[in-house]
Design an enzyme around this catalytic site. Structure first.
Site, PDB file in Angstrom:
ATOM      1  N   TYR A  58      -6.466   8.919   1.792  1.00 59.68           N
ATOM      2  CA  TYR A  58      -6.902   7.751   2.564  1.00 59.68           C
ATOM      3  C   TYR A  58      -8.376   7.407   2.316  1.00 59.68           C
ATOM      4  CZ  TYR A  58      -2.327   7.252   4.410  1.00 59.68           C
ATOM      5  OH  TYR A  58      -0.973   7.023   4.477  1.00 59.68           O
ATOM      6  N   VAL A  95      -2.483  -1.963   5.378  1.00 58.71           N
ATOM      7  CA  VAL A  95      -3.541  -1.307   6.124  1.00 58.71           C
ATOM      8  C   VAL A  95      -4.923  -1.714   5.618  1.00 58.71           C
ATOM      9  CG1 VAL A  95      -2.054   0.597   6.849  1.00 58.71           C
ATOM     10  CG2 VAL A  95      -3.318   0.804   4.695  1.00 58.71           C
ATOM     11  N   HIS A 111       1.439  -1.250  10.720  1.00 58.11           N
ATOM     12  CA  HIS A 111       1.383   0.119  10.192  1.00 58.11           C
ATOM     13  C   HIS A 111      -0.024   0.723  10.290  1.00 58.11           C
ATOM     14  CE1 HIS A 111       5.277  -0.532   7.620  1.00 58.11           C
ATOM     15  NE2 HIS A 111       5.533  -0.327   8.894  1.00 58.11           N
ATOM     16  N   CYS A 119      -8.080  10.675  17.245  1.00 55.19           N
ATOM     17  CA  CYS A 119      -7.909  12.093  17.547  1.00 55.19           C
ATOM     18  C   CYS A 119      -6.419  12.356  17.755  1.00 55.19           C
ATOM     19  CB  CYS A 119      -8.697  12.418  18.819  1.00 55.19           C
ATOM     20  SG  CYS A 119      -8.283  14.010  19.533  1.00 55.19           S
ATOM     21  N   GLY A 179       5.709 -10.623  -0.425  1.00 51.96           N
ATOM     22  CA  GLY A 179       5.280  -9.423  -1.144  1.00 51.96           C
ATOM     23  C   GLY A 179       5.638  -8.093  -0.526  1.00 51.96           C
ATOM     24  N   SER A 181       8.968  -5.080  -0.494  1.00 50.37           N
ATOM     25  CA  SER A 181      10.211  -4.743  -1.199  1.00 50.37           C
ATOM     26  C   SER A 181      11.438  -4.734  -0.283  1.00 50.37           C
ATOM     27  CB  SER A 181      10.062  -3.375  -1.872  1.00 50.37           C
ATOM     28  OG  SER A 181       9.682  -2.407  -0.913  1.00 50.37           O
TER      29      SER A 181
HETATM   30  C1  BJW Z   1       4.155  -9.131  -5.214  1.00 48.62           C
HETATM   31  C2  BJW Z   1       3.142  -9.258  -6.125  1.00 48.62           C
HETATM   32  C3  BJW Z   1       2.407 -10.431  -6.057  1.00 48.62           C
HETATM   33  C4  BJW Z   1       4.052  -7.390  -6.511  1.00 48.62           C
HETATM   34  N1  BJW Z   1       2.696 -11.354  -5.132  1.00 48.62           N
HETATM   35  N2  BJW Z   1       4.432 -10.054  -4.306  1.00 48.62           N
HETATM   36  C5  BJW Z   1      17.488   5.030   7.063  1.00 48.62           C
HETATM   37  C6  BJW Z   1      17.835   3.702   7.310  1.00 48.62           C
HETATM   38  C7  BJW Z   1      16.968   2.837   7.975  1.00 48.62           C
HETATM   39  C8  BJW Z   1      15.719   3.274   8.393  1.00 48.62           C
HETATM   40  C9  BJW Z   1      15.392   4.586   8.157  1.00 48.62           C
HETATM   41  C10 BJW Z   1      16.255   5.451   7.492  1.00 48.62           C
HETATM   42  N3  BJW Z   1      15.640   6.665   7.398  1.00 48.62           N
HETATM   43  C11 BJW Z   1      14.410   6.568   7.968  1.00 48.62           C
HETATM   44  C12 BJW Z   1      14.248   5.323   8.430  1.00 48.62           C
HETATM   45  C13 BJW Z   1      13.056   4.773   9.109  1.00 48.62           C
HETATM   46  C14 BJW Z   1      11.880   4.639   8.161  1.00 48.62           C
HETATM   47  C15 BJW Z   1      12.307   3.872   6.904  1.00 48.62           C
HETATM   48  O1  BJW Z   1      12.387   2.657   6.871  1.00 48.62           O
HETATM   49  N4  BJW Z   1      12.557   4.583   5.824  1.00 48.62           N
HETATM   50  C16 BJW Z   1      13.036   3.942   4.590  1.00 48.62           C
HETATM   51  C17 BJW Z   1      12.349   4.574   3.405  1.00 48.62           C
HETATM   52  C18 BJW Z   1      14.541   4.009   4.575  1.00 48.62           C
HETATM   53  N5  BJW Z   1      10.866   3.883   8.885  1.00 48.62           N
HETATM   54  C19 BJW Z   1      10.003   4.492   9.680  1.00 48.62           C
HETATM   55  O2  BJW Z   1       9.975   5.722   9.804  1.00 48.62           O
HETATM   56  C20 BJW Z   1       9.119   3.600  10.511  1.00 48.62           C
HETATM   57  N6  BJW Z   1       9.221   3.957  11.888  1.00 48.62           N
HETATM   58  C21 BJW Z   1      10.368   3.828  12.558  1.00 48.62           C
HETATM   59  O3  BJW Z   1      11.403   3.415  12.040  1.00 48.62           O
HETATM   60  O4  BJW Z   1      10.261   4.153  13.891  1.00 48.62           O
HETATM   61  C22 BJW Z   1      11.450   4.062  14.707  1.00 48.62           C
HETATM   62  C23 BJW Z   1      11.770   2.678  15.191  1.00 48.62           C
HETATM   63  C24 BJW Z   1      13.033   2.416  15.665  1.00 48.62           C
HETATM   64  C25 BJW Z   1      13.359   1.146  16.127  1.00 48.62           C
HETATM   65  C26 BJW Z   1      12.423   0.131  16.145  1.00 48.62           C
HETATM   66  C27 BJW Z   1      11.159   0.407  15.706  1.00 48.62           C
HETATM   67  C28 BJW Z   1      10.849   1.666  15.217  1.00 48.62           C
HETATM   68  C29 BJW Z   1       7.669   3.754  10.099  1.00 48.62           C
HETATM   69  C30 BJW Z   1       7.413   3.227   8.742  1.00 48.62           C
HETATM   70  C31 BJW Z   1       5.990   3.534   8.316  1.00 48.62           C
HETATM   71  C32 BJW Z   1       5.707   3.051   6.908  1.00 48.62           C
HETATM   72  N7  BJW Z   1       4.458   3.561   6.494  1.00 48.62           N
HETATM   73  C33 BJW Z   1       3.968   3.196   5.162  1.00 48.62           C
HETATM   74  C34 BJW Z   1       2.672   3.998   4.882  1.00 48.62           C
HETATM   75  C35 BJW Z   1       1.539   3.336   5.636  1.00 48.62           C
HETATM   76  C36 BJW Z   1       0.238   3.834   5.288  1.00 48.62           C
HETATM   77  C37 BJW Z   1      -0.266   3.604   3.929  1.00 48.62           C
HETATM   78  O5  BJW Z   1      -0.536   2.465   3.563  1.00 48.62           O
HETATM   79  O6  BJW Z   1      -0.436   4.616   3.273  1.00 48.62           O
HETATM   80  O7  BJW Z   1       3.704   1.792   5.090  1.00 48.62           O
HETATM   81  S1  BJW Z   1       5.153   3.445   3.898  1.00 48.62           S
HETATM   82  C38 BJW Z   1       4.673   2.075   2.916  1.00 48.62           C
HETATM   83  O8  BJW Z   1       5.797   1.202   2.782  1.00 48.62           O
HETATM   84  C39 BJW Z   1       3.589   1.342   3.720  1.00 48.62           C
HETATM   85  C40 BJW Z   1       4.052  -0.089   3.574  1.00 48.62           C
HETATM   86  O9  BJW Z   1       3.531  -0.863   4.637  1.00 48.62           O
HETATM   87  C41 BJW Z   1       5.537   0.017   3.567  1.00 48.62           C
HETATM   88  C42 BJW Z   1       6.242  -1.167   2.929  1.00 48.62           C
HETATM   89  O10 BJW Z   1       5.892  -1.267   1.573  1.00 48.62           O
HETATM   90  P1  BJW Z   1       5.777  -2.713   0.917  1.00 48.62           P
HETATM   91  O11 BJW Z   1       4.653  -3.448   1.507  1.00 48.62           O
HETATM   92  O12 BJW Z   1       7.100  -3.367   0.929  1.00 48.62           O
HETATM   93  O13 BJW Z   1       5.334  -2.329  -0.586  1.00 48.62           O
HETATM   94  P2  BJW Z   1       6.243  -2.023  -1.872  1.00 48.62           P
HETATM   95  O14 BJW Z   1       5.370  -1.349  -2.857  1.00 48.62           O
HETATM   96  O15 BJW Z   1       7.495  -1.345  -1.515  1.00 48.62           O
HETATM   97  O16 BJW Z   1       6.664  -3.465  -2.396  1.00 48.62           O
HETATM   98  C43 BJW Z   1       5.719  -4.362  -2.933  1.00 48.62           C
HETATM   99  C44 BJW Z   1       6.391  -5.690  -3.199  1.00 48.62           C
HETATM  100  O17 BJW Z   1       5.401  -6.613  -3.637  1.00 48.62           O
HETATM  101  C45 BJW Z   1       7.466  -5.612  -4.312  1.00 48.62           C
HETATM  102  O18 BJW Z   1       8.632  -6.237  -3.846  1.00 48.62           O
HETATM  103  C46 BJW Z   1       6.861  -6.456  -5.454  1.00 48.62           C
HETATM  104  O19 BJW Z   1       7.822  -7.237  -6.152  1.00 48.62           O
HETATM  105  C47 BJW Z   1       5.923  -7.381  -4.690  1.00 48.62           C
HETATM  106  N8  BJW Z   1       4.798  -7.876  -5.468  1.00 48.62           N
HETATM  107  N9  BJW Z   1       3.149  -8.113  -6.932  1.00 48.62           N
HETATM  108  C48 BJW Z   1       3.740 -11.103  -4.286  1.00 48.62           C
HETATM  109  N10 BJW Z   1       1.399 -10.647  -6.945  1.00 48.62           N
HETATM  110 ZN    ZN Z   2      -9.856  14.151  21.242  1.00 48.90          ZN
END
Ligand code: BJW
Ligand code: ZN
Length: 234
Positions: A58, A95, A111, A119, A179, A181
């Site tokens: 981070y 983030v 997120h 803490c 943007g 996935s």
């Molecule tokens: C362009 C471009 C350009 C390129 N222009 N575009 C089974 C089924 C369903 C759910 C689950 C499951 N098992 C577990 C879960 C839950 C889990 C989950 O979803 N897991 C999956 C892997 C299946 N989710 C969680 O645990 C979440 N919490 C949760 O569910 O709590 C319970 C709940 C219940 C009910 C209601 C509410 C809550 C928490 C998820 C936390 C995600 N954290 C992260 C890390 C954050 C910190 C960090 O930054 O380090 O967040 S993971 C990571 O993925 C980050 C992102 O925000 C997140 C999404 O990624 P994103 O933004 O989609 O990026 P990419 O790289 O995947 O895609 C990029 C896209 O951009 C691509 O499509 C490209 O084509 C495109 N692109 N260039 C426009 N120029």
């Molecule tokens: Zn404390």
């Protein structure tokens, strides 16, 4: 996509909107997790096992985000917010702080944010732009002495203010997703919620997301090329 004076726009952004600012996305070749195991850096288990490694990851992300600048897509969303006012809501999974630096105000980081820490016991987030690279440098809470972690939502943790997000989704008449996935829930499910409400849903990105079949409209192109043109008529 056409917006009228009555529309309420809900915009959801992911890592792709910051790609043209030079910040790596997560998945795919060259992505942040290409070569890193996600479980080693972005889960509560990773944090318990190796806080130094997590803080190094981070700290690198803080450094990269500080060196980046908002691009035309961030500015286009800030400009459309100026037009729509309270009829606009921006929920980002990112983030980094490029949306706020472009001028977005009605913005929610579901997120968490790179530029705060909290803490593990007191839980209250505080602004933090420092880099922590060694065990000796790892911060402790000034109140209770427990460890301080990044203010980030990791897998298995609840995203921030889901009630606020769902109430904004309830009043939206257009959902614009940029943007991301479509692989991480609950954000990947917003389009299904919107679809059940019968509102127009648009995806912008260079390739189809995993949840593409749920969108009414897919605009293939990069965010910085597509958004300014998309909003030109608003
Ligand atoms: C362009 C471009 C350009 C390129 N222009 N575009 C089974 C089924 C369903 C759910 C689950 C499951 N098992 C577990 C879960 C839950 C889990 C989950 O979803 N897991 C999956 C892997 C299946 N989710 C969680 O645990 C979440 N919490 C949760 O569910 O709590 C319970 C709940 C219940 C009910 C209601 C509410 C809550 C928490 C998820 C936390 C995600 N954290 C992260 C890390 C954050 C910190 C960090 O930054 O380090 O967040 S993971 C990571 O993925 C980050 C992102 O925000 C997140 C999404 O990624 P994103 O933004 O989609 O990026 P990419 O790289 O995947 O895609 C990029 C896209 O951009 C691509 O499509 C490209 O084509 C495109 N692109 N260039 C426009 N120029
Ligand atoms: Zn404390």
């Amino acid at each position: 996509m056409r917006l009228t004076a009555e529309d309420h726009l809900f915009a959801l952004t992911g890592a792709g909107i910051s790609a043209e600012s030079g910040l790596a996305t997560f998945r795919g070749s060259g992505g942040l997790w290409n070569g890193h195991r996600v479980e080693e850096v972005a889960t509560p288990e990773a944090w318990m096992a190796n806080p130094e490694l997590v803080w190094r990851f981070y700290s690198m992300r803080r450094r990269d985000a500080m060196a980046a600048e908002p691009n035309a897509a961030h500015f286009a969303l800030a400009a459309v917010e100026e037009q729509l006012g309270d009829r606009f809501y921006l929920c980002t999974q990112n983030v980094d702080d490029l949306h706020e630096r472009a001028g977005s105000q009605r913005l929610h980081h579901m997120h968490g944010t790179l530029f705060a820490s909290r803490c593990v016991r007191c839980n209250r987030p505080f602004a933090d732009r420092a880099f922590y690279e060694s065990v000796k440098a790892l911060p402790a809470c000034s109140v209770c002495g427990r460890a301080v972690r990044p203010h980030i939502v990791w897998f298995g943790e609840m995203p921030l203010d889901m009630d606020g997000i769902y109430s904004q989704l309830d009043r939206a008449t257009v959902l614009l997703v940029v943007g991301t996935s479509g692989s991480v829930y609950p954000a990947a499910g917003f389009v299904q919620i919107a679809r059940r409400r019968g509102i127009h849903t648009v995806y912008v990105g260079p390739e189809k997301p995993l949840n593409a079949s749920s969108f009414s409209e897919i605009l293939l192109g990069t965010a910085a090329e597509t958004l300014p043109e998309l909003f030109a008529s608003v």
